[in-house]
Scaffold this motif. Structure first.
Motif, PDB file in Angstrom:
ATOM      1  N   GLU A  83     -10.115   0.225   1.942  1.00 52.18           N
ATOM      2  CA  GLU A  83      -9.428  -0.608   0.948  1.00 52.18           C
ATOM      3  C   GLU A  83      -9.740  -0.126  -0.458  1.00 52.18           C
ATOM      4  O   GLU A  83     -10.902   0.117  -0.804  1.00 52.18           O
ATOM      5  CB  GLU A  83      -9.895  -2.072   1.101  1.00 52.18           C
ATOM      6  N   THR A  99     -11.367   0.561   8.530  1.00 44.74           N
ATOM      7  CA  THR A  99     -10.443   0.108   7.500  1.00 44.74           C
ATOM      8  C   THR A  99     -10.918   0.661   6.168  1.00 44.74           C
ATOM      9  O   THR A  99     -12.123   0.855   5.947  1.00 44.74           O
ATOM     10  CB  THR A  99     -10.381  -1.424   7.408  1.00 44.74           C
ATOM     11  N   SER A 116      -4.457  -0.747   1.126  1.00 45.84           N
ATOM     12  CA  SER A 116      -5.452  -0.587   2.188  1.00 45.84           C
ATOM     13  C   SER A 116      -4.777  -0.155   3.476  1.00 45.84           C
ATOM     14  O   SER A 116      -3.558  -0.284   3.632  1.00 45.84           O
ATOM     15  CB  SER A 116      -6.192  -1.914   2.403  1.00 45.84           C
ATOM     16  N   SER A 144       0.833  -1.209   0.000  1.00 45.94           N
ATOM     17  CA  SER A 144       0.000   0.000   0.000  1.00 45.94           C
ATOM     18  C   SER A 144       0.864   1.254   0.000  1.00 45.94           C
ATOM     19  O   SER A 144       1.981   1.256   0.497  1.00 45.94           O
ATOM     20  CB  SER A 144      -0.905   0.018   1.238  1.00 45.94           C
TER      21      SER A 144
END
Lengths: 308, 183
Positions: free
Chosen positions: A163, A161, A128, A108
């Motif tokens: 993503e 989270t 993410s 990421s």
């Protein structure tokens, strides 16, 4: 100097007999030109690095590693310059003072944009991350934002989270507090336990993880109709949503219908909310159409803070 | 090769430092007779050719370390003197044999050539008794066939020094040759 000496220095002058005789006598010793022998050349140098060259290369690598890692390891500072973080094979934890902490997952890339008194902004470029932001009053709602190619995630005191998927969509799942996802004209509210999906055609209405298939399908239809020029199609999808609402947690979808641009759709949505969870303020007019008033009530009564 | 020679050498040296074989061959063609004459100032004619070849071996092996290409003439002359002195210390006296090509070549008979060479070596032996500065300059002039200006360009001496070495060297050589019954 005599003419003899001049001839000694300059062979183009008329030769002196004595000198000419001496040159003739020495003629057998004269160098006999011969073809150049390649054996006179040193053997080709092997490609082995010279020690100093290897040392210089090592030093260069060290500088490059330091240049790459040291800024990445240095903590972010208020008013610090923009910089980029990449987690290659291991997760990378990026603290924002004691206000927030970002864990960038392997593969990421995150760009730090700025940290100002009213806002700290990042941009997730790929992959993410997980974000944990201190709840109010430590961190004011709206202070911590993460931009994505599909819109902006605004923290409202939470843990979530985010993503970016390979198919071009994005998904945010909230595990504490809540976030708002902003894309163009539309802003959706994602409380703890709910998730939001964003695709190229727009933001989907958030749903709790245990939403029924029927409700999920109805919401997708509604979301797609939301951007359609013909409102009659949207009316049909609103009916489908209302028919699929059964559980108190489904009120998350109804609350978003309260923010429909057309009052003709907001009214049945609010009525459904009243039927489902009751009035937020018993002694006031039931149909206020005020989403903020409803939001506080729903967060307290219908959307438990533990996400269950 | 007087005057503009140094610029041409400098270019050849730069190319040779990059491993250009033709440039190495060019330098060899240009400086072989100079090196040979310098070597003759220290060793006998019998081994001078071998030592000359060794000089170029060492010069090409260490050419990359020559920082200033324009200094190549002084570099190669010094290498020639060092190699010749080293050969002298080793007292190498390997006799030179004529190659089959030389034997088959036209001109004087082998016997006549041997006599001419013997005479030349006698003259060389007399020159070898002169002080180094004189004998080297004289050999560059009389054996290598270089002009005074070319000698100056390759050895780094001034024209005046070359002229003095040649004049004084000849002045010392004449009575020695007469004494030995040589031309």
């Amino acid at each position: 100097m005599s003419e003899r000496d001049d001839a000694l220095f300059d062979p183009t002058l008329p030769p002196d007999p004595e000198l000419a005789a001496l040159e003739r006598a020495l003629l057998p010793l004269r160098w006999q030109p011969r073809p150049f022998d390649p054996a006179l050349l040193p053997p080709p140098r092997s490609p082995r690095l010279r020690p100093w060259l290897a040392l210089a290369a090592l030093l260069l690598v060290g500088v490059a590693v330091a240049w790459w890692w040291l800024p990445a390891m240095a903590p972010l500072q208020p008013e610090g310059a923009p910089r980029q973080f990449t987690a290659v094979e291991q997760p990378l934890t990026i603290p924002l003072g004691d206000l927030a902490e970002i864990t960038l997952r392997p593969g990421s890339t995150l760009r730090f944009e700025h940290w100002r008194p009213a806002e700290a902004r990042f941009a997730l470029l790929r992959g993410s991350l997980e974000v944990r932001v201190q709840p109010p009053p430590k961190v004011a709602p709206g202070f911590f934002v993460v931009d994505t190619p599909l819109g902006r995630v605004v923290d409202m005191g939470c843990r979530y989270t985010l993503e970016l998927r390979d198919d071009g969509s994005a998904r945010a799942v909230v595990t504490e507090g809540a976030v708002a996802f902003v894309r163009g004209e539309r802003t959706v509210f994602v409380p703890v336990g709910a998730a939001v999906e964003v695709r190229a055609d727009g933001v989907r209405t958030p749903l709790f993880g245990d939403a029924s298939e029927e409700l999920m399908k109805a919401v997708v239809e509604y979301d797609l109709a939301l951007t359609a020029p013909d409102p009659s199609r949207r009316g049909q999808t609103v009916k489908q949503v209302l028919a699929a609402v059964r559980d108190a947690r489904d009120s998350l979808v109804l609350w978003h219908l309260l923010r429909d641009p057309a009052a003709m759709f907001r009214e049945p949505a609010e009525q459904a909310l009243l039927d489902l969870v009751g009035a937020p303020l018993p002694n006031t007019k039931a149909q206020s159409f005020d989403p903020e008033e409803w939001l506080a009530f729903l967060r307290l009564r219908a959307w438990p803070s533990n996400g269950k | 090769m007087a005057g503009d020679g140094s610029a041409q050498w400098t270019e050849l040296v730069k190319r040779a430092q990059r491993g250009d074989r033709e440039a190495c061959a060019g330098l060899y063609a240009e400086f072989a007779r100079t090196v040979h004459a310098i070597v003759l100032g220290h060793v006998g004619a019998a081994v001078a050719e071998d030592v000359t070849q060794e000089v170029f071996c060492s010069v090409f092996a260490s050419l990359a370390r020559l920082r200033e290409p324009a200094a190549f003439p002084a570099f190669v002359c010094t290498a020639a003197r060092n190699a010749a002195c080293s050969a002298l210390r080793q007292k190498r006296r390997t006799p030179r044999h004529e190659s089959p090509d030389e034997l088959a070549a036209g001109g004087p008979s082998p016997v006549a050539r041997a006599e001419q060479r013997e005479a030349a070596e006698r003259v060389h032996a007399v020159i070898a008794t002169l002080p180094e500065a004189y004998r080297e300059t004289l050999l560059l002039r009389l054996v290598a066939g270089l002009s005074g200006a070319e000698i100056a360009e390759r050895t780094g001496l001034t024209h005046g020094s070359v002229r003095v070495n040649l004049t004084r060297g000849m002045a010392l050589l004449r009575p020695l040759l007469q004494e030995a019954g040589l031309p």
